[in-house]
Write an enzyme that holds these catalytic residues in place. Structure first.
Site, PDB file in Angstrom:
ATOM      1  N   THR A 374      16.363 -22.993 -10.760  1.00 36.81           N
ATOM      2  CA  THR A 374      17.341 -23.941 -10.268  1.00 36.81           C
ATOM      3  C   THR A 374      17.562 -24.747 -11.515  1.00 36.81           C
ATOM      4  O   THR A 374      16.877 -24.537 -12.517  1.00 36.81           O
ATOM      5  CB  THR A 374      16.676 -24.750  -9.123  1.00 36.81           C
ATOM      6  OG1 THR A 374      16.495 -23.867  -8.016  1.00 36.81           O
ATOM      7  CG2 THR A 374      17.484 -25.943  -8.668  1.00 36.81           C
ATOM      8  N   LEU A 393      20.879 -20.979  -7.870  1.00 36.27           N
ATOM      9  CA  LEU A 393      21.144 -19.662  -7.278  1.00 36.27           C
ATOM     10  C   LEU A 393      19.912 -19.219  -6.503  1.00 36.27           C
ATOM     11  O   LEU A 393      19.827 -18.116  -6.042  1.00 36.27           O
ATOM     12  CB  LEU A 393      21.428 -18.645  -8.387  1.00 36.27           C
ATOM     13  CG  LEU A 393      22.735 -18.784  -9.155  1.00 36.27           C
ATOM     14  CD1 LEU A 393      22.683 -17.968 -10.440  1.00 36.27           C
ATOM     15  CD2 LEU A 393      23.908 -18.330  -8.308  1.00 36.27           C
ATOM     16  N   ASN A 394      18.934 -20.077  -6.411  1.00 34.50           N
ATOM     17  CA  ASN A 394      17.578 -19.859  -5.895  1.00 34.50           C
ATOM     18  C   ASN A 394      16.711 -19.218  -6.966  1.00 34.50           C
ATOM     19  O   ASN A 394      16.324 -19.876  -7.909  1.00 34.50           O
ATOM     20  CB  ASN A 394      17.553 -19.090  -4.579  1.00 34.50           C
ATOM     21  CG  ASN A 394      16.172 -19.185  -3.934  1.00 34.50           C
ATOM     22  OD1 ASN A 394      15.465 -20.155  -4.164  1.00 34.50           O
ATOM     23  ND2 ASN A 394      15.776 -18.205  -3.145  1.00 34.50           N
ATOM     24  N   ASP A 416      15.525 -18.902   1.246  1.00 37.31           N
ATOM     25  CA  ASP A 416      15.021 -20.255   1.530  1.00 37.31           C
ATOM     26  C   ASP A 416      14.918 -20.527   3.025  1.00 37.31           C
ATOM     27  O   ASP A 416      14.340 -21.527   3.432  1.00 37.31           O
ATOM     28  CB  ASP A 416      15.903 -21.321   0.860  1.00 37.31           C
ATOM     29  CG  ASP A 416      15.392 -21.718  -0.520  1.00 37.31           C
ATOM     30  OD1 ASP A 416      14.246 -21.347  -0.853  1.00 37.31           O
ATOM     31  OD2 ASP A 416      16.125 -22.389  -1.261  1.00 37.31           O
ATOM     32  N   SER A 445      16.057 -26.812   1.744  1.00 37.07           N
ATOM     33  CA  SER A 445      15.866 -26.868   0.289  1.00 37.07           C
ATOM     34  C   SER A 445      14.760 -27.843  -0.078  1.00 37.07           C
ATOM     35  O   SER A 445      14.352 -28.674   0.742  1.00 37.07           O
ATOM     36  CB  SER A 445      17.171 -27.345  -0.358  1.00 37.07           C
ATOM     37  OG  SER A 445      16.993 -27.591  -1.738  1.00 37.07           O
ATOM     38  N   SER A 446      14.272 -27.733  -1.306  1.00 38.39           N
ATOM     39  CA  SER A 446      13.319 -28.714  -1.851  1.00 38.39           C
ATOM     40  C   SER A 446      13.966 -29.552  -2.940  1.00 38.39           C
ATOM     41  O   SER A 446      13.300 -30.379  -3.575  1.00 38.39           O
ATOM     42  CB  SER A 446      12.108 -28.012  -2.458  1.00 38.39           C
ATOM     43  OG  SER A 446      11.426 -27.287  -1.480  1.00 38.39           O
ATOM     44  N   GLY A 467      11.714 -24.774  -7.272  1.00 36.25           N
ATOM     45  CA  GLY A 467      11.398 -24.367  -5.893  1.00 36.25           C
ATOM     46  C   GLY A 467      10.574 -25.424  -5.201  1.00 36.25           C
ATOM     47  O   GLY A 467      10.868 -26.622  -5.269  1.00 36.25           O
TER      48      GLY A 467
HETATM   49  N1  GLY Z   1      16.313 -22.690  -3.889  1.00 34.98           N
HETATM   50  C1  GLY Z   1      15.315 -23.691  -4.082  1.00 34.98           C
HETATM   51  C2  GLY Z   1      15.508 -24.869  -3.158  1.00 34.98           C
HETATM   52  O1  GLY Z   1      16.605 -25.119  -2.706  1.00 34.98           O
HETATM   53  O2  GLY Z   1      14.560 -25.532  -2.842  1.00 34.98           O
END
Ligand code: GLY
Length: 563
Positions: A374, A393-394, A416, A445-446, A467
């Protein structure tokens, strides 16, 4: 005399922790008028160019987002999504959710085989892994509400970089080479990044198809992406693989303005991202959980500090797994999750002599985690408007699929979601009903783009990729500044650790937590897991004299620029 000796001890403790625990260089920069910290030098350059031309922080953020889509394809994107947190110079705060959403034809069991077992490769690689992209809609929404410059001028630097190409860094050459096999497997019709000879530092990477897509976005705004030629390319790409995204999914995508979450930490107002990111609420819960403890006196990554932080993380991530998901589909108990009294009270049960096993920590009951790719950037303009933006894009290079004819990568954000209760995702995070797949739902999401105020004024702009480790990295950066007195660069360079309830282990960077501290923690039942870098944090601190002090994470090619 007594006060002096306390000050001396505090100074010695602080200096020793600074010397022994900061694994990376900590040279900080200061700028007078405006600053941009991003994951690639060319993206930071584009942002500063916009600021110098008179653009505001939002204008610069839009230009940086498009530039990153070209120069940082592992996470910069137009085929993904993200979250933007904004604070105007006069204190108005706003949050923009341009997170991807599940296509209309998605289904909660779409990644399960006939026996109900999860096939997680399907949520990670290929067309079926992609959520409906939100980035272009997000940038258009940001421009409509707060932009001041001509839209085309903001997309133009990215078009030039895609058309003329740019010289890749050595880190990028290694990354591109590492992924060649996967790219060749997933892109049978080729992509600009695929080539037979190995990439090396200084090679020029040109992306003509991406340049054309960006030209359509420049000329037609959101229709240049969600309708017409670009939409046709995306739908054809779906048909080439096993994808389900339709033209209607693209046309119906909307970015959403949301109310930021906020909480207090040692007199500072912490403002962050609400759901569908878990980041803001979890960050505030973590800060509330550790606030009663004397972290400064204990020292950076000291035995007691690590115990308290890990026990707080364990509890907060248990709540995250159970209670958090898209607020448009699931009631997220935000008030309870960020209840200062509750978060402080439950820390009273921790036992300093012994780790609490995660199996004994259940989420609270309320009434009624690659590559962790990310990317984050921070911008402050000459008026003091600030943007903290995390975009993704993850996984690295998302689903690994370049949209044929349109030249951009699709995300693999569907991973996710919780593909099955209890089955860990890419980041080892588990979840349940709150984050189950449903058509048009946003995946949890984080991402934690954050802004901190001190005495009512802008103090810090911070965020990171990583992540599940995003929340704990932002948390550590804030405590590095507020509790340990680090400058912006020291705060992002310092080594990091992470716990997320499950798996029950402390992830540590090589240089994190001294050997004797680790030994004592192991004796108390804590398990350590050595891993590579955690996050790539960017930070801007506004100094009392108004100067902008910057921290660009040395773990990547990240660079701070300003003027
Ligand atoms: N793709 C990582 C997040 O949104 O946490």
């Amino acid at each position: 005399m007594k006060i002096l000796s306390h000050l001396l001890i505090a100074f010695l403790l602080f200096s020793s922790c600074q010397n022994s625990n900061n694994q990376h260089s900590a040279q900080t920069n200061e700028f007078e008028h405006g600053a941009v910290v991003a994951a690639h030098p060319l993206a930071s350059d584009v942002g500063v160019q916009i600021l110098k031309e008179g653009g505001n922080a939002i204008d610069a953020a839009i230009a940086v987002q498009f530039a990153l889509a070209v120069v940082y394809p592992n996470a910069g994107n137009i085929g993904g999504g993200g979250f933007m947190l904004y604070r105007s110079h006069d204190g108005n705060v706003d949050a923009l959710d341009f997170r991807e959403k599940a296509p209309e034809k998605s289904d909660k069991d779409m990644y399960l085989d006939a026996d109900g077992n999860a096939i997680t490769d399907l949520s990670l690689y290929g067309q079926l892994a992609a959520g409906v992209p939100g980035t272009v809609a997000g940038m258009v929404a940001a421009h409509e509400k707060y932009g001041s410059m001509d839209w085309k001028a903001l997309v133009a630097p990215a078009i030039k970089l895609a058309k003329e190409g740019f010289q890749i860094t050595s880190m990028q050459a290694a990354e591109f080479n590492k992924h060649q096999e996967l790219f060749s497997k997933l892109n049978v019709d080729g992509a600009a990044i695929i080539r037979s000879e190995a990439w090396k530092e200084g090679d020029v990477f040109q992306q003509p198809e991406l340049a054309s897509t960006l030209e359509r976005v420049a000329n037609e705004g959101r229709d240049g992406f969600y309708k017409g030629e670009t939409a046709d390319h995306i739908v054809k790409e779906m048909q080439r693989g096993n994808g389900i995204m339709s033209k209607a999914d693209l046309e119906n995508y909307q970015a959403v303005w949301r109310k930021p979450v906020e909480g207090m930490y040692r007199g500072h107002r912490v403002i962050s991202m609400p759901p569908p990111s878990s980041g803001g609420a979890a960050l505030i819960a973590l800060l509330q959980s550790v606030e009663l403890y004397p972290l400064t006196d204990w020292g950076f990554q000291s035995d007691s500090a690590v115990r308290v932080i890990v026990e707080a993380e364990r509890r907060v991530y248990a709540d995250r797994a159970t209670h958090m998901g898209d607020p448009d589909f699931h009631r997220v108990p935000m008030k309870e999750l960020m209840d200062n009294d509750r978060n402080k009270a439950r820390m009273k049960a921790i036992n300093f002599a012994k780790a609490t096993p995660s199996s004994e920590v259940l989420a609270s009951k309320f009434a009624g985690y690659e590559s962790e790719e990310t990317t984050h950037y921070c911008i402050v303009d000459k008026e003091g408007n600030a943007v903290s933006l995390t975009t993704t894009l993850n996984g690295a290079y998302g689903a690994g699929v370049w949209v044929k004819g349109a030249g951009f990568l699709l995300n693999n954000e569907m991973d996710d979601f919780s593909v099955k209760p209890g089955v860990p995702n890419l980041y080892g995070l588990v979840g349940g009903k709150a984050n189950a797949i449903a058509p048009n739902k946003r995946m949890l999401s984080s991402m934690t783009p954050t802004i901190v105020e001190k005495e009512g004024k802008l103090f810090m702009v911070v965020g990171t990729p990583g992540g599940s480790t995003i929340i704990t990295s932002v948390f550590q950066t804030i405590t590095n500044v507020i509790d340990y007195g680090m400058n912006a660069q020291e705060s992002v360079s310092a080594s990091r650790f992470h716990h997320q309830w499950l798996p029950d282990q402390i992830d540590v960077e090589d240089a994190a937590i001294k050997a004797d501290t680790r030994k004592s923690l192991e004796q108390a039942g804590y398990k350590f897991h050595e891993r590579g870098n955690i996050g790539r944090v960017e930070n801007i601190i506004v100094l009392p004299n108004g100067k902008l002090q910057t921290g660009a994470d040395p773990r990547g090619d990240d660079v701070a620029r300003g003027y």
